[in-house]
Design a protein around this motif. Structure first.
Motif, short mmCIF file in Angstrom:
data_model
loop_
_atom_site.label_atom_id
_atom_site.label_comp_id
_atom_site.label_asym_id
_atom_site.label_seq_id
_atom_site.Cartn_x
_atom_site.Cartn_y
_atom_site.Cartn_z
N ARG A 155 -124.46 -27.86 19.69
CA ARG A 155 -125.81 -28.36 19.93
C ARG A 155 -126.59 -28.58 18.65
N LEU A 156 -126.33 -27.76 17.64
CA LEU A 156 -127.04 -27.92 16.37
C LEU A 156 -126.53 -29.11 15.56
N THR A 157 -125.27 -29.44 15.73
CA THR A 157 -124.67 -30.47 14.90
C THR A 157 -124.50 -31.82 15.60
N TYR A 158 -124.72 -31.88 16.90
CA TYR A 158 -124.52 -33.12 17.65
C TYR A 158 -125.42 -34.23 17.09
N GLY A 159 -124.81 -35.31 16.70
CA GLY A 159 -125.55 -36.47 16.21
C GLY A 159 -126.10 -36.29 14.81
N GLY A 160 -125.75 -35.23 14.14
CA GLY A 160 -126.28 -34.97 12.81
C GLY A 160 -125.24 -35.21 11.73
N ASN A 161 -125.70 -35.20 10.52
CA ASN A 161 -124.82 -35.32 9.37
C ASN A 161 -124.87 -34.00 8.60
N ILE A 162 -123.72 -33.42 8.38
CA ILE A 162 -123.64 -32.15 7.66
C ILE A 162 -123.16 -32.44 6.24
N ILE A 163 -123.95 -32.03 5.28
CA ILE A 163 -123.60 -32.23 3.89
C ILE A 163 -123.41 -30.86 3.25
N GLU A 164 -122.19 -30.57 2.84
CA GLU A 164 -121.91 -29.32 2.16
C GLU A 164 -121.91 -29.59 0.67
N THR A 165 -122.82 -28.95 -0.04
CA THR A 165 -122.95 -29.19 -1.47
C THR A 165 -122.14 -28.21 -2.31
N GLY A 166 -121.70 -27.13 -1.69
CA GLY A 166 -120.94 -26.13 -2.44
C GLY A 166 -121.80 -25.26 -3.32
N THR A 167 -123.11 -25.33 -3.13
CA THR A 167 -124.02 -24.51 -3.92
C THR A 167 -124.74 -23.52 -3.01
N GLU A 168 -125.29 -22.48 -3.62
CA GLU A 168 -126.02 -21.48 -2.85
C GLU A 168 -127.39 -22.03 -2.44
N SER A 169 -127.85 -21.62 -1.31
CA SER A 169 -129.15 -22.02 -0.79
C SER A 169 -130.27 -21.55 -1.72
N TYR A 170 -131.19 -22.45 -2.04
CA TYR A 170 -132.35 -22.10 -2.86
C TYR A 170 -133.18 -21.02 -2.18
N ARG A 171 -133.41 -21.17 -0.88
CA ARG A 171 -134.22 -20.19 -0.14
C ARG A 171 -133.55 -18.82 -0.14
N LEU A 172 -132.22 -18.80 0.03
CA LEU A 172 -131.50 -17.53 0.01
C LEU A 172 -131.62 -16.87 -1.36
N ALA A 173 -131.45 -17.64 -2.42
CA ALA A 173 -131.56 -17.09 -3.78
C ALA A 173 -132.96 -16.54 -4.03
N GLN A 174 -134.00 -17.24 -3.60
CA GLN A 174 -135.38 -16.79 -3.78
C GLN A 174 -135.65 -15.51 -3.00
N THR A 175 -135.15 -15.45 -1.78
CA THR A 175 -135.34 -14.25 -0.95
C THR A 175 -134.67 -13.04 -1.59
N ARG A 176 -133.45 -13.23 -2.10
CA ARG A 176 -132.74 -12.13 -2.75
C ARG A 176 -133.47 -11.69 -4.01
N ALA A 177 -133.97 -12.64 -4.80
CA ALA A 177 -134.70 -12.30 -6.03
C ALA A 177 -135.97 -11.54 -5.70
N GLN A 178 -136.67 -11.97 -4.66
CA GLN A 178 -137.91 -11.29 -4.26
C GLN A 178 -137.61 -9.88 -3.77
N ALA A 179 -136.54 -9.72 -3.00
CA ALA A 179 -136.17 -8.39 -2.50
C ALA A 179 -135.82 -7.47 -3.65
#
Length: 63
Positions: free
Chosen positions: A28-52
């Motif tokens: 359901r999340l991917t139907y009709g969508g385009n998935i682009i895998e960049t092979g890099t870490e998520s910016y939001r995840l990195a920021q959350t970890r740094a803040q923690a």
């Protein structure tokens, strides 16, 4: 518990342990969508970890 959004779709079964439910959610999340895998870490995840980390260090310094 692992946050599924930070994992590859193949790893979502760690969070959604029922295989059919997991497949339905991914479908359901991917139907009709385009998935682009960049092979890099998520910016939001990195920021959350740094803040923690900063919060933990500040808490130890204060206590």
């Amino acid at each position: 518990m692992t946050a599924a959004s930070n994992e590859a779709f193949s790893e979502w079964t760690k969070t959604f342990t029922e295989p059919r439910l997991c497949a339905a959610i991914v479908d359901r999340l991917t139907y009709g969508g385009n998935i682009i895998e960049t092979g890099t870490e998520s910016y939001r995840l990195a920021q959350t970890r740094a803040q923690a980390t900063a919060t933990t260090v500040a808490g130890k310094a204060a206590g």
